[in-house]
Design an enzyme around this catalytic site. Sequence first.
Site, PDB file in Angstrom:
ATOM      1  CB  ILE A  69      40.165  41.405  45.467  1.00  0.00           C
ATOM      2  CG1 ILE A  69      39.286  41.179  46.697  1.00  0.00           C
ATOM      3  CG2 ILE A  69      40.419  42.881  45.264  1.00  0.00           C
ATOM      4  CD1 ILE A  69      39.851  41.771  47.985  1.00  0.00           C
ATOM      5  CG  ASP A  70      42.503  37.067  42.261  1.00  0.00           C
ATOM      6  OD1 ASP A  70      41.630  37.353  41.426  1.00  0.00           O
ATOM      7  OD2 ASP A  70      43.726  37.098  42.017  1.00  0.00           O
ATOM      8  NE  ARG A  71      38.037  30.282  45.757  1.00  0.00           N
ATOM      9  CZ  ARG A  71      36.819  29.769  45.938  1.00  0.00           C
ATOM     10  NH1 ARG A  71      36.348  29.611  47.157  1.00  0.00           N
ATOM     11  NH2 ARG A  71      36.097  29.393  44.905  1.00  0.00           N
ATOM     12  CB  THR A  73      43.279  38.890  47.142  1.00  0.00           C
ATOM     13  OG1 THR A  73      44.103  38.348  46.114  1.00  0.00           O
ATOM     14  CG2 THR A  73      43.782  40.274  47.512  1.00  0.00           C
ATOM     15  NE  ARG A 177      47.413  34.972  41.886  1.00  0.00           N
ATOM     16  CZ  ARG A 177      46.417  34.093  41.809  1.00  0.00           C
ATOM     17  NH1 ARG A 177      45.164  34.516  41.687  1.00  0.00           N
ATOM     18  NH2 ARG A 177      46.676  32.800  41.838  1.00  0.00           N
TER      19      ARG A 177
END
Length: 244
Positions: A69-71, A73, A177
């Site tokens: 998962i994104d930084r 998130t 997103r």
Amino acid sequence: MQIPILYEDDEVLAVNKPAGLVVHADGRTTEPTLAGLLLEKYPSIHGVGETIPLTKGGVIEKWGIVHRIDRETSGVLLVAKTQESFLNLKSQFQARTIKKSYRTFAQGFLKEEHGIIDKPIGRSTSDFRKWSAEYGARGELREAVTEYQVLGKGEVGAMKISYLEVSPYTGRTHQIRVHLKAIGHPIVCDSLYAPKSPCALGFERTALHAFSIEFKGLDGACHHVEAPFPEDFGVALAELGIPC
């Protein structure tokens, strides 16, 4: 840094990744990573999973990491403890049988309380860091499907905000997103996809939380794991008057 463990057995860990921590190295920076911190606590996962080859030689080691998962998130992420478990989880992700649910705050009020965003994703023409589900996206357009449900809404000053449950059926980079931006409702405080919009509700990072995940163990048993909301989500929900 201590990483909260949400679930653990002999095969798998489910951890609650804090916002701001990158999942694994990218071959350029030397900052702490979730993969590195877990390897310190669980040295036996060394060699579990796959590496990523670098174009200039060498590899990125991401032992145990099955997905990312994104930084910015926060939330639940699965880590395999054995190679057999890694292959089992990888096959479920590829078959799209693992169910993931996110919570997020989006700008504006959506016209429909429930909907499915079915828009292929390609590269953005304006920024190499970005992806796009809008007209003019370049490169290979890959299937991407996201379901959303409005859980609440409110206003902060002049900004209307919707609180959403979001479930991606596919696993494209930045998918949630990109899809919310494509329908005109970017995520609150998303500096990449809505850089001109002010942050709201006290957020200092993209307002996205990986809330739950469902998967099957090697024995076929189903597991459902939820990640408690971080403090900034609790503050935002309270400001909008929405129960946690």
